[in-house]
Design a protein around this motif. Structure first.
Motif: not given
Ligand code: GCB
Length: 595
Positions: A168-174, A377-380, A384-385, A422-438
């Motif tokens: 089911t599609r949901r407002v808070e999903s991705i 996407i429900d960035f607030k 979802t974040k 803020a959401f996307l910045k945190d997303l980048i940080a989350s990605c970089k916790e694992i990999d900083t090379t790409r």
């Protein structure tokens, strides 16, 4: 006093028993493990009104006494293929959005001293998992893998595994409520029972240093925090053998020289066998090595500036009208991209299955992989974040050793706002916790024509967070030409490499019509629009690659035209039946020219 501790312990243990485990962090390189496949025909029950959980359908009870009855049975009913979406398997499931229960039995020969895990490549889009009558885990996100340890629950014979799958599609999903592709549900990727030693190699990262041509960085993490364990990293073809000892967290980290290394590139997709072993465990796979960096407005692959000749496709086999899931499917999709002359694939718009990623690497394609942060996407919403942060880690972790992966995509067509930033910045940080090379990339649809400056410009503060900026710009389709294509001046994201990550137009295969009339839905119009766009690209000074939208026509409920679309997005260069349209040949020529 002692009694009190005992009771407290008992209470907390029993509480734990009733809390279903969340899916755990997945082990790396599942395809390199000791596996029992659980693919095949599964029993299924359609549960539109979500009655199954209340009825404890997962207990799979059979009437015994004279007064017993159960309003369900998995036997002699619907059977669905796993992996596959459900929509393509039964006409009445074509548009289905809701819950379907899946179940199967399996035996699991006892393996003394071994741990066992259920591994799901992807279940779309959320599920609860029940083994032998107990709920053992949950997962949300239809495009990333998860695993659950079942060592304690597994029996030698007749295990009963049930999944409550909901799309089911949901407002808070991705992704959220509306997106331009089919909302396929089901167990859409491989399912395995994995067997490991008690302490196993849970994670490793073996890749070339970001900048150096022959320095390999490696780290290995054991499943247990065991110190002083021997870990060996071998690359026999390079005569490399590193013997290391874990720290007290069960980790090793090292760098070493690989002087005779031949780097991977699309033209020469060289891979090496890499073997990681401990006294108890051993995992191996083919890994490639390359450098990918940005300097000024250029993208460098192995120290050479590169122009990205990309294409996108969804994880869909158009002729089958269903999700792609096998290695053969991957070969079909990628061969068409190879014939077009591409050196890169933008995997739209979510992490696709591992067969595709691994095959792309073997066949010589750079990859852009993204999570479905796709408009709306429900960035607030903090929930979802949290889902997005987990999802990006699941993606990056799975593919961190694929050198083909050059780009992590964090968003497609988002509008500037403080919560989004803020959401996307945190997303980048989350990605970089694992990999900083790409390289970190996002696609925007914010390019506008500034009539005062007579130039195309874009204003989004977020671009400073990115290594590479990408724009989707449908000139001649969603946007009319303000000037002729050869006069189109671009001043977008100067100082950084820019990609045109989407452009195109719809055309029904075989339809001829006026080349300057969009509503002709003709191949002629699509071809003209491609010619115009290719002219414009010459005037984009920092353009470092293009990715036409899209390789194949794909199914989408967005597309309402009764004769020209029929529920298909017709922007494919190749039709739903696999025929190449006129524009396909223009791109092939362009890609063959721009070496
Ligand atoms: C876009 C989206 C893509 C759509 C495409 C279209 O900008 O990123 O997912 O399918 O446009 O065809 O409209």
């Amino acid at each position: 006093m002692k009694l009190k501790i005992y009771i407290t312990l008992l209470i907390s243990l029993s509480a734990l028993w009733f809390i279903p485990a969340q899916a755990q962090q997945t082990m790396i390189n599942v395809y390199g493990r000791n596996l029992q496949s659980l693919n095949g025909k599964w029993e299924a029950v359609i549960d539109l009104y979500d009655q199954g959980r209340g009825n404890k359908i997962y207990l799979n009870k059979k009437p015994e006494g004279k007064t017993d009855f159960y309003e369900y049975s998995f036997e002699n009913g619907l059977r669905l293929n796993v992996p596959s979406d459900w929509n393509s398997q039964l006409p009445e499931l074509k548009y289905y959005e809701g819950t379907i229960w899946y179940a199967r039995k399996f035996d699991a020969a006892e393996e003394i001293g071994k741990r066992r895990f259920l591994y799901f490549g992807a279940v779309s889009s959320r599920c609860r998992i029940y083994l032998n009558g107990q709920e053992i885990g949950q997962h949300e996100g239809g495009f990333t893998p998860f695993q659950i340890e079942v060592t304690e629950q597994l029996k030698e014979k007749d295990n009963f595994l049930a999944l409550e799958v909901n799309n089911t599609r949901r407002v808070e999903s991705i992704p959220a409520m509306a997106f331009d592709w089919w909302n396929y549900g089901g167990i859409t990727r491989d399912v395995f029972l994995v067997s490991t030693p008690a302490a196993f190699i849970e994670d490793y990262f073996v890749q070339l240093d970001k900048y150096k041509a022959n320095k390999i960085d490696a780290r290995v993490q054991l499943s247990e925090k065991l110190g002083n364990e021997r870990v060996t990293i071998e690359i026999p073809e390079l005569k490399i053998k590193q013997v290391l000892k874990t720290d007290d967290k069960g980790r090793v980290k090292t760098s070493f020289q690989a002087n005779k290394l031949e780097r991977w590139s699309p033209a020469s997709p060289r891979l090496y066998t890499v073997i990681i072993s401990t006294e108890q465990d051993q995992v191996e796979e083919r890994i490639g090595f390359r450098n990918i960096t940005v300097k000024g407005e250029d993208i460098y692959l192995n120290g050479q500036p590169v122009f990205l000749k990309s294409i996108s496709f969804h994880e869909e086999i158009p002729q089958r009208m269903g999700r792609a899931f096998s290695e053969a499917d991957a070969v079909m999709l990628l061969s068409e991209a190879k014939a077009l002359g591409c050196n890169m694939i933008r995997l739209a718009h979510y992490p696709q299955n591992e067969h595709t990623v691994r095959m792309a690497e073997k066949m010589g394609f750079l990859l852009w992989e993204e999570i479905p942060i796709w408009q709306g996407i429900d960035f607030k919403n903090d929930n979802t974040k949290a889902k997005a942060l987990k999802m990006i880690q699941e993606m990056v972790r799975r593919d961190q050793n694929r050198c083909a992966l050059g780009f992590w995509g964090v968003a497609n067509e988002t509008q500037p706002s403080a919560p989004r930033n803020a959401f996307l910045k945190d997303l980048i940080a989350s990605c970089k916790e694992i990999d900083t090379t790409r390289l970190i990339v996002a696609a925007f649809d914010l390019v506008r024509f500034d009539s005062k400056r007579q130039a195309f410009t874009m204003n989004d503060p977020f671009i400073k967070e990115l290594d590479v900026v990408a724009v989707n710009k449908y000139m001649g389709w969603y946007h009319q030409w303000p000037v002729t294509p050869d006069k189109a001046v671009w001043d977008v994201a100067r100082g950084k490499p820019l990609l045109i990550s989407e452009f195109g137009a719809e055309a029904l295969y075989g339809k001829t019509g006026e080349a300057d009339v969009a509503s002709s839905w003709s191949e002629d119009h699509q071809a003209t629009l491609y010619k115009d766009n290719l002219k414009m690209f010459k005037h984009i000074p920092n353009l470092k690659g293009i990715s036409p939208w899209v390789l194949f026509d794909f199914r989408s409920p967005f597309r309402l035209h009764p004769t020209h679309q029929e529920g298909w997005n017709r922007k494919g260069l190749v039709s739903d039946q696999g025929y190449r349209k006129k524009a396909w040949y223009l791109i092939r020529e362009y890609y063959n020219r721009s070496n």
